[in-house]
Scaffold this motif. Structure first.
Motif, PDB file in Angstrom:
ATOM      1  N   ARG A 166      83.228  13.428  89.087  1.00  0.00           N
ATOM      2  CA  ARG A 166      84.291  13.618  90.068  1.00  0.00           C
ATOM      3  C   ARG A 166      83.796  14.483  91.205  1.00  0.00           C
ATOM      4  N   VAL A 167      84.104  14.055  92.414  1.00  0.00           N
ATOM      5  CA  VAL A 167      83.796  14.897  93.576  1.00  0.00           C
ATOM      6  C   VAL A 167      84.995  15.799  93.804  1.00  0.00           C
ATOM      7  N   ASP A 168      84.738  17.059  93.999  1.00  0.00           N
ATOM      8  CA  ASP A 168      85.850  18.002  94.124  1.00  0.00           C
ATOM      9  C   ASP A 168      85.375  19.205  94.928  1.00  0.00           C
ATOM     10  N   VAL A 169      85.808  19.280  96.151  1.00  0.00           N
ATOM     11  CA  VAL A 169      85.316  20.315  97.054  1.00  0.00           C
ATOM     12  C   VAL A 169      86.467  21.175  97.561  1.00  0.00           C
ATOM     13  N   SER A 170      86.299  22.486  97.472  1.00  0.00           N
ATOM     14  CA  SER A 170      87.297  23.402  98.048  1.00  0.00           C
ATOM     15  C   SER A 170      86.734  24.001  99.315  1.00  0.00           C
ATOM     16  N   TRP A 171      87.507  23.875 100.350  1.00  0.00           N
ATOM     17  CA  TRP A 171      87.066  24.261 101.688  1.00  0.00           C
ATOM     18  C   TRP A 171      88.001  25.346 102.208  1.00  0.00           C
ATOM     19  N   LEU A 172      87.436  26.383 102.786  1.00  0.00           N
ATOM     20  CA  LEU A 172      88.282  27.493 103.237  1.00  0.00           C
ATOM     21  C   LEU A 172      88.017  27.778 104.712  1.00  0.00           C
TER      22      LEU A 172
ATOM     23  N   SER B 146      91.492  10.167 105.404  1.00  0.00           N
ATOM     24  CA  SER B 146      91.140   8.865 105.987  1.00  0.00           C
ATOM     25  C   SER B 146      89.915   8.268 105.283  1.00  0.00           C
ATOM     26  N   MET B 147      89.116   9.133 104.673  1.00  0.00           N
ATOM     27  CA  MET B 147      87.957   8.642 103.932  1.00  0.00           C
ATOM     28  C   MET B 147      88.354   8.159 102.532  1.00  0.00           C
ATOM     29  N   GLY B 148      89.550   8.501 102.123  1.00  0.00           N
ATOM     30  CA  GLY B 148      89.995   8.053 100.807  1.00  0.00           C
ATOM     31  C   GLY B 148      90.012   9.147  99.762  1.00  0.00           C
ATOM     32  N   TYR B 149      89.807  10.383 100.184  1.00  0.00           N
ATOM     33  CA  TYR B 149      89.880  11.484  99.228  1.00  0.00           C
ATOM     34  C   TYR B 149      91.339  11.903  98.998  1.00  0.00           C
ATOM     35  N   HIS B 150      91.569  12.435  97.837  1.00  0.00           N
ATOM     36  CA  HIS B 150      92.822  13.139  97.600  1.00  0.00           C
ATOM     37  C   HIS B 150      92.686  14.526  98.203  1.00  0.00           C
ATOM     38  N   VAL B 151      93.749  14.993  98.809  1.00  0.00           N
ATOM     39  CA  VAL B 151      93.686  16.283  99.501  1.00  0.00           C
ATOM     40  C   VAL B 151      94.840  17.155  99.043  1.00  0.00           C
ATOM     41  N   PHE B 152      94.550  18.418  98.838  1.00  0.00           N
ATOM     42  CA  PHE B 152      95.611  19.379  98.573  1.00  0.00           C
ATOM     43  C   PHE B 152      95.223  20.698  99.210  1.00  0.00           C
ATOM     44  N   GLY B 153      96.044  21.178 100.134  1.00  0.00           N
ATOM     45  CA  GLY B 153      95.701  22.431 100.799  1.00  0.00           C
ATOM     46  C   GLY B 153      96.898  23.338 100.924  1.00  0.00           C
ATOM     47  N   LYS B 154      96.661  24.634 100.987  1.00  0.00           N
ATOM     48  CA  LYS B 154      97.791  25.529 101.235  1.00  0.00           C
ATOM     49  C   LYS B 154      97.397  26.612 102.215  1.00  0.00           C
ATOM     50  N   ARG B 155      98.398  27.063 102.914  1.00  0.00           N
ATOM     51  CA  ARG B 155      98.184  28.042 103.958  1.00  0.00           C
ATOM     52  C   ARG B 155      98.735  29.391 103.544  1.00  0.00           C
ATOM     53  N   GLU B 156      97.961  30.430 103.825  1.00  0.00           N
ATOM     54  CA  GLU B 156      98.452  31.804 103.649  1.00  0.00           C
ATOM     55  C   GLU B 156      98.521  32.461 105.014  1.00  0.00           C
ATOM     56  N   PHE B 157      99.620  33.117 105.297  1.00  0.00           N
ATOM     57  CA  PHE B 157      99.713  33.798 106.592  1.00  0.00           C
ATOM     58  C   PHE B 157     100.674  34.975 106.521  1.00  0.00           C
ATOM     59  N   TYR B 158     100.513  35.868 107.461  1.00  0.00           N
ATOM     60  CA  TYR B 158     101.344  37.062 107.546  1.00  0.00           C
ATOM     61  C   TYR B 158     102.659  36.783 108.266  1.00  0.00           C
ATOM     62  N   SER B 159     103.585  37.674 108.091  1.00  0.00           N
ATOM     63  CA  SER B 159     104.806  37.629 108.878  1.00  0.00           C
ATOM     64  C   SER B 159     104.476  38.201 110.253  1.00  0.00           C
ATOM     65  N   ASN B 160     103.936  37.370 111.073  1.00  0.00           N
ATOM     66  CA  ASN B 160     103.380  37.800 112.354  1.00  0.00           C
ATOM     67  C   ASN B 160     103.175  36.551 113.201  1.00  0.00           C
TER      68      ASN B 160
ATOM     69  N   PHE C 146      93.446  28.945 105.218  1.00  0.00           N
ATOM     70  CA  PHE C 146      93.831  27.672 104.612  1.00  0.00           C
ATOM     71  C   PHE C 146      92.743  27.331 103.602  1.00  0.00           C
ATOM     72  N   VAL C 147      93.138  26.962 102.407  1.00  0.00           N
ATOM     73  CA  VAL C 147      92.163  26.438 101.449  1.00  0.00           C
ATOM     74  C   VAL C 147      92.548  25.001 101.170  1.00  0.00           C
ATOM     75  N   VAL C 148      91.652  24.104 101.410  1.00  0.00           N
ATOM     76  CA  VAL C 148      91.941  22.686 101.196  1.00  0.00           C
ATOM     77  C   VAL C 148      90.972  22.148 100.153  1.00  0.00           C
ATOM     78  N   ARG C 149      91.543  21.437  99.199  1.00  0.00           N
ATOM     79  CA  ARG C 149      90.716  20.858  98.157  1.00  0.00           C
ATOM     80  C   ARG C 149      90.712  19.348  98.397  1.00  0.00           C
ATOM     81  N   ALA C 150      89.528  18.764  98.440  1.00  0.00           N
ATOM     82  CA  ALA C 150      89.408  17.313  98.609  1.00  0.00           C
ATOM     83  C   ALA C 150      88.684  16.787  97.387  1.00  0.00           C
ATOM     84  N   SER C 151      89.218  15.712  96.846  1.00  0.00           N
ATOM     85  CA  SER C 151      88.649  15.268  95.577  1.00  0.00           C
ATOM     86  C   SER C 151      88.745  13.758  95.443  1.00  0.00           C
TER      87      SER C 151
END
Ligand SMILES: Cc1ncc(C[n+]2csc(CCOP(=O)(O)OP(=O)(O)O)c2C)c(N)n1
Ligand SMILES: Cc1ncc(C[n+]2csc(CCOP(=O)(O)OP(=O)(O)O)c2C)c(N)n1
Ligand code: SF4
Ligand code: SF4
Ligand SMILES: [Mg+2]
Ligand SMILES: [Mg+2]
Lengths: 321, 639, 639, 321
Positions: free
Chosen positions: C4-10, C32-46, C54-59
């Motif tokens: 399985r290809v599984d990459v976490s990108w930050l 668009s390449m056909g990967y499954h993607v799951f990402g979440k954003r962390e941010f301040y009240s600002n 943002f950490v995005v996981r493509a798999s």
């Protein structure tokens, strides 16, 4: 040693956007406290929630950052419990005139001795630029999907109608006038209100600093444009109610309302209304509690050696079977 | 209970017609004679005209609740006669003969459904659907029914006083009615007159007239009523150290004694009586100090009320607000602010029947789970309930101590039943009130004062406003030790622990005896909270006196954090657990199940808006003992 | 998971600097390449300047959560480098060489406590307290660290474009960074450029410039970075019927499909995105009818928001409001009004960390018990929680059906984690959305219409406004069948039963499959709710893949009324119950204990404001399986 | 058959105190609906909580008795969802100007097409006579332990400042004028406000019917006393804003505020302000939703045979991977 301006600054990082008008208001508050020589422990800033609400953390006196729309109840509670404190309430236009409008109206009726400053930017800054209650009908800032469908509230008009006894407007880029007005507001005996026009460069692309400075006014290319803002005092406007009684009062209220409606080409700043003929709340309380000022709720002795010292026997005697 | 004198007296009339004064006079007279008194008022959410009634129980022994039914009733309006005649089975009814011909349909104020049921009942028994039917029904049930012309008494009074306008003063019917019944009960005329004088102490002229009316009523009673079946013979005079208190006196005087100096409120039934009392007792004597005072502020709404109380608490005053369900709903957000900022605060919550506006002047205990969970997010709080008025005085002071010591908001649960009782109880002993303000800082702190310092037992020093060198910050955002906003995950987690550990601390440090109380013993154990205490204690006696088993009763006073292990200890050996509450869902039962690993076996519930009587409760308990009770026993007594 | 290809990108940077666009481009290209993607954003009240990432996981396989750590990170500001270098253990870091000399003390935005800990850590390892130390630490951990001059890329771009002003356009750093990393990952340049074109579809000129920047970055990457350790090789193109959605799309589009035609709101993070989406999709096509529309009203506060939604629902429109904790706190009173008046209403509650303002832009699941108990008094409601974005689309329609059929307010629990994810999921199928308006009366009723008629199954006909012959009354007071105020105790009791019986009815009538879902099997059983679903499912796979035991997972979707017997059924044979939640007190655990007669054996909790990663959760589950877990396992991963 | 007055009366027992001013308002509302021939199913009364709140049960059109202070949000929600309904909101002065003041101000900004009537008795009737926001400072009614410590809110002034486009005051014992004003308020396109002075004989022993009728004015014994109440129209007062634009607007707002301050010896009733140059909210919405009036939210088709009929494919296509 008299405190200096820097004594009123905390080291807390200020994360407002570059160019935010609120910086001017913050400076003016700090300068006011310093120039008035208010001891740090004798003042407290209460704030609402919004970009403006963070102010409480930047001023180095006790700072109470309350809830969205609730700054006035919290601040009044403190001011009433200890009238010896200098209480300054601050908050956004959404905070004070949207969710907090009911408290605004009620506070006017009470006339508690404190100052309230609204950071008026026409938007809900911290929630990403929705229309605030002061944004004009039909205005479409860049963060709105369609033009604003609500009429604007008129902060100065609302304040005078609600019974505030000192009502002013200032502009965050005219820090000197702003500071003078804030000092007068703090010094005022009763509830003072200052509406500060404060550009939000991030979300309000209509009422910008450039706009206030006259952008869009004046002639074509090269023609000199004139600032939209003028000072009431420069036109000999007299905001003061000199005598208790209906006649002058009506006139002064009327002129304040009428001036507060000016907008667009000419926007007045300065003190719109100033009435010291109305007894502040603490004065009214003194009819019921004679030693209120000397022995206010927050400072009363209630125990000795861990035993209650209040005498409840008169109340119990009333009930004896 | 042999040899015990125990009389239940009922008076009813339109709201605003003096039902309360009548009850006050009766209660006052009984108390002054040395009887124990317990009365409660039922009334509509209305100012004038709707039906209101008072049932007062006077007894030679201790009384803590009402019983079902009454021994004597006085009715000066039709609705009272129609509604309550069946309550007096075998006792005495005195009613104004002026209403003799009135029919149900003449009574506009009666709830339509109620009127329909009553009509059907009378018709079903072949009786006229009106006062005559009611009289016949009462007589059929063995009740002695006396018609007296109240108007005739008024006329004779007018004559005596030489003031013909008195003929029309029907608002004296209440005193006339009370006096008639008191005469019939054998209460000495002078006791009644003294009670009248006290009731109208502020208006001597009114007192005089009413005394005259009482006198005429006494004469009329002698000739037209005679002696009632039950009587209240003269006794030795008022019991030492006894007060005749109203329900709200406990928390109101409790606040004064506890040093609460700021109360903000927004008017709401049944909570505002407390604030109104404080408003009329503003200036206070303080031993060893200059006079004190309670600042009472009527706010624009309940959000403002709690907001001001928080502001005042931060300023350093013991501060409180008092409300009922709808107001408490509005306070949820600010409650959380007090929680995250560790602000001591007492919220006195006089419950009534919800939801929404509900039955605004009726009783209920349906806000418990809401009080425990109100406000988004997680923060420490204490929820504490008083079982009766006397307790509520001492509990009020405790609540302020808990708030100050643990730096948490405390919700003090009271209810409409407690609020609208009138009762004799022991004089509150202010000397038993101790005050502990916890780590309140009123003098210059050392260097580097940090309001929310971590470490130790999780309780940091709390400066009040105005202390030199102890400036501080508060924010509803997560904050660091100084009180400045932080989003750091590590500090967040530590602050959550700091705050929420306070609940465990309170549970360990507060004496068991303040958390729950055990009464009696037996294998059947009742668990309950709040104002059911009186009915339960009286019902337990009644069951026992009737040959039923001894039962135990665990009154849970601290509802949150829930004293699970102490309650488990008190329940050791119990085989059957019975949850008793005035609500529909059995809310204490839910807390119990969550904490104790088992559900109660039975629920005795009532949700008609009327408090339980010991009679109906005893009935349900007998069914539990006899094995015939269902899982839910629903009580319904009372109009 | 072999093969399985599984990459976490930050990616990280100051708020307002385009972190989101960068993540959108990366996610878009991967999808668009056909990967499954799951990402979440962390941010301040600002608004501008504080740290956001943002950490995005493509798999190549399905992904439903983030893992701890990242395989590749791109940092164009100092804070990102300092904060996240340790997340990339053994992977690849690309950072802007312009920051090389920066120290921790140069970063004003970092929470003080965080900065102190970081400084101590670097100093403790004898490293400089700045970027150089971070680089050294990363290298020490086996990470490949590449400094690239972002400015140089900008300069060469300016040259190419013949526009010297571009040199200062540091806001293109985000696209440059993203492209550098994407090049290193082996993503074809054209895929990146196509994603950029889509991201800036509305501004072709901007798109063109950014494409040029990407191109320069690709060249730079070839010479200065080379291939990263992990790669994302070209695949067959986008998967059929796949969408790249943001978290709030589920409920927003769900509302449109479900026929919600009125949404009132007051701005609040993280709820307002949904309303803003609706505001920009106002006019709607409707099959077989004229165009429809959603009226979205921005109110003066949340009390008004719920009040308006109730008014609109009474008028007959499917109506909703959407808020977060503080707003929901303000709605408590009106919620009870909707309850006693049997008004259908959907409240979408996007939870964030409380209490009070709390961590306004951070995740939490700490409003469950409040949602279940909000509002004084007792009234029926349904509390329903979605586990992921796809579910939330279908669940939204269900919630409206529940509201209409049972005539109750429905609280639909969502949270910040769901709201601020970006992910690939199956295209929502509107054809699967059924609409049941229950007993809504839109035509003339027979004689004597009574809105709150008793009898039957407790659900009476509900007329909308404007129906001739079906005028009705509502009141927050207890009422009779017509809707008029009553204080009659008998009607009161019947109405309480009518209303509250609806909860039992819903529990019986709603299909089990909508109430809870079972995944997997095994003696260790996880119970949880809401957005922990993704991390749990991924963690279960991970545990199994690592040779750990198979476990089962019961996702409770209907939280109130609690489906105790169905959950018990799903738990049959389980020996260990593990409660997993993002809060401090274990709120589902409390509901579980109350209804199931036993407490969970373990709690895995997280309350730092950051969502769980499957990695840390798998770790805790392994401890449970291995018998080394405590009663409370507290997770803390994430900055 | 045209409905008659009695068609607008329910059989619900009215439990207001004898002599309560609210009876006059109730009658005027029923008469207005009857005279305007509003079909029963096309109108709805929304009310707040208080003595006045019970009104919704006495008028025989759909009646929604809401929560304390919340009548405006509920009513606006209904009016917006179905603009074809005639919505009349009613409530107490405490309800609308105390706890509800924030909604009052916001409603003015929105200008939704409906009428709002406040039963202004100076007290919190249903909770036993505490001071309401309209009670004057220093007034001590018999139910107050000490004189009122709050300044009064000015309902008419607040309404004009908040953007209401029809603002009037009436007196509950002048049912004819009251009825005419209520009819005009209902007919008005936009948000209309009517402040009705309504004596509460039970708790407000200061502003009694006798007081309004002139009690305390006029000379000594035998001297003729004159009613305190006068009609604006009798003095040629013109409340109407005829042209869109600042000039006349300012003047009309100013005169309304100034008249609203008259109190005591002379109390004006009638229409203070009437502005139809402002587009009501539904008009503003039509820029975004073209068929809003014809196909409003409450009446839209959303399903067919139990299946959803709204086409969400454009939204989904936007998101295709
Ligand atoms: C009860 C509640 N609702 C909503 C919010 C979300 N919120 C935070 S700041 C804000 C508005 C800020 O606007 P304004 O008061 O004008 O302050 P500014 O940011 O413009 O200074 C809102 C709606 C909240 N914190 N609490
Ligand atoms: C949230 C809430 N707080 C308080 C109350 C109690 N309450 C009922 S009526 C009322 C005031 C009534 O005064 P007003 O609005 O002037 O109406 P009036 O009775 O005078 O007509 C109050 C405070 C309530 N129902 N709900
Ligand atoms: S969003 Fe606007 S108000 Fe807020 S800090 Fe930025 S510029 Fe200032
Ligand atoms: S209390 Fe006053 S307002 Fe209420 S019904 Fe009685 S007279 Fe009318
Ligand atoms: Mg703002
Ligand atoms: Mg009133």
């Amino acid at each position: 040693m008299a405190p200096s301006l820097s004594d009123y600054k905390t080291g807390v990082h200020n994360d407002w956007c570059p160019g935010c008008g609120d910086f001017g208001i913050l400076n003016a508050i700090q300068m006011s406290l310093a120039e008035m020589g208010v001891a740090r422990h004798e003042a407290a800033i209460f704030s609402g929630i919004g970009c403006s609400g963070k102010t409480a953390h930047f001023v180095n006196v006790t700072g109470i950052h309350t809830l969205h729309g609730r700054v006035l109840p919290f601040a009044q509670g403190a001011a009433l419990a200890n009238p010896n404190m200098r209480i300054v309430a601050v908050g956004g236009d959404g905070d004070g005139l949207g969710i907090g409008a009911g408290h605004f109206v009620a506070a006017g009726r009470r006339n508690v001795n404190m100052a309230y400053i609204i950071f008026d930017n026409g938007v809900y800054g911290l929630t990403k630029g929705q229309a605030s209650p002061t944004l004009k009908l039909g205005t479409k800032t860049k963060s709105l999907p369609s033009p604003n469908v609500n009429y604007n509230v008129n902060p100065v008009g609302l304040a005078v109608t609600s019974g505030f006894t000192f009502v002013a407007r200032a502009y965050s880029y005219d820090v000197r006038q702003l500071k003078d007005i804030i000092k007068a507001a703090i010094a005022h005996e009763g509830l003072a209100f200052v509406d500060v026009l404060s550009p939000c460069p991030t979300y309000n692309d209509i009422n910008t600093r450039d706009w206030y400075a006259g952008g869009g006014t004046g002639g074509g290319d090269g023609a000199e444009r004139h600032s939209r803002i003028y000072r009431l005092e420069d036109e000999g406007y007299d905001p003061v109610v000199h005598f208790a009684g209906a006649g002058e009062l009506n006139e002064k209220l009327g002129q304040a309302l009428s001036r507060s409606l000016e907008w667009g080409e000419r926007i007045p700043t300065g003190v719109f209304y100033h009435n010291e003929t109305v007894t502040p709340y603490d004065g009214r309380i003194r009819d019921q509690i004679r030693n209120y000022a000397e022995n206010p709720p927050a400072l009363q002795a209630i125990e000795s050696g861990g035993r209650a010292t209040t005498d409840v026997s008169p109340m119990l005697d009333e009930l004896a079977a | 209970m042999a040899g015990r004198v125990d009389v239940s007296w009922l008076v009813g009339g339109p709201q605003g017609s003096g039902v309360e004064s009548a009850a006050g006079i009766f209660s006052g007279a009984c108390a002054s004679m040395g009887y124990h008194v317990f009365g409660k008022r039922e009334f509509y959410s209305n100012i004038k005209g709707e039906h209101s009634y008072f049932v007062v129980r006077a007894s030679s022994g201790e009384v803590r609740s009402n019983v079902s039914g009454a021994d004597i009733m006085v009715a000066y309006d039709t609705e009272t006669m129609l509604r309550h005649h069946a309550d007096v089975r075998g006792g005495t009814i005195i009613y104004d003969s002026g209403m003799q011909k009135a029919m149900i349909s003449d009574v506009a104020t009666m709830d339509r459904d109620y009127a329909a049921r009553l009509g059907a009942e009378l018709a079903g028994a072949g009786r006229p659907e009106g006062v005559e039917g009611a009289v016949a029904a009462a007589r059929g049930a063995g009740t002695a029914v006396h018609a007296v012309s109240f108007r005739a008494i008024l006329s004779s009074l007018a004559e005596e006083a030489g003031n013909p306008r008195l003929r029309g003063m029907t608002r004296m019917f209440n005193v006339i009615g009370a006096s008639l019944s008191m005469a019939a009960l054998g209460i000495p005329e002078e006791a009644t007159r003294a009670a009248i004088r006290r009731a109208f102490a502020a208006k001597p002229e009114v007192a005089r007239l009413n005394e005259m009316a009482a006198s005429r009523a006494y004469s009329a009673a002698r000739s037209e009523v005679g002696r009632a079946r039950a009587t209240l013979a003269p006794r030795g005079g008022p019991r030492e150290g006894t007060m005749l208190a109203q329900g709200y006196h406990g928390t109101a005087i409790g606040k004064i004694a506890a040093g609460c100096r700021f109360q903000s409120y927004y008017p709401i039934t049944p909570a505002s009586d407390e604030s109104v009392y404080l408003e009329s007792h503003v200036e206070l004597g303080v031993a060893g100090s200059r006079p004190g005072s309670t600042l009472v502020v009527q706010c624009e709404d309940e959000i403002s009320a709690i907001g001001m109380a928080i502001g005042s608490s931060i300023a350093g005053a013991r501060s409180s607000t008092c409300t009922s369900g709808p107001g408490f709903s509005l306070m949820a957000e600010c409650l959380g602010w007090a929680g995250i900022n560790e602000v001591p605060l007492v919220i006195t919550l006089y419950q009534r029947s919800g939801p929404a506006t509900g039955l605004p002047t009726r009783h209920g205990q349906d806000d418990l789970l809401f009080a425990v969970h109100a406000g988004h997010g997680e923060f420490p709080r204490i929820v504490y309930a008083s079982g009766d008025v006397e307790e509520s005085f001492y509990d009020t002071a405790r609540c302020f101590n808990y708030a100050d010591v643990y730096q948490v908001p405390v919700i003090h649960m009271m209810d409409k039943y407690l609020a609208s009782t009138i009762l004799t109880c022991r004089r509150f002993e202010a000397s038993r009130v101790s005050i502990d303000r916890g780590r309140l800082l009123t003098r210059r702190a050392g260097e580097g004062y940090r309001r929310f310092a971590l470490g130790g037992d999780g309780i940091s020093e709390r400066a009040r406003l105005g202390v030199e060198g102890a400036e501080f910050w508060c924010t509803g955002d997560e904050h660091d030790e100084a009180g400045h906003i932080t989003e750091d995950p590590v500090v967040r987690a530590e602050m959550m622990r700091k705050r929420l550990s306070r609940e465990g601390l309170a549970l360990r440090a507060i004496p068991d005896a303040e958390q729950a109380t055990l009464y009696g013993s037996g294998e059947i154990a009742i668990v309950s909270w709040g104002s059911t205490k009186g009915p339960i204690l009286d019902a337990l006696e009644e069951v026992r006196a009737g040959g039923g088993p001894e039962m135990r009763f665990v009154q849970v006073k601290m509802l949150h954090p829930f004293p699970a292990s102490y309650v488990a200890h008190l329940l050791e050996g119990a085989t059957t657990i019975v949850d008793v509450e005035s609500n529909y869902t059995g809310q204490l039962g839910a807390l119990f199940a969550r904490s104790m690993g088992r559900e109660p076996d039975h629920y005795i519930l009532k949700y008609t808006g009327r408090a339980m009587t010991s009679t109906e409760l005893a009935g349900a308990l007998r069914r539990v003992a006899g094995g015939t009770a269902g899982r839910r026993e629903v009580l319904t007594y009372g109009a």
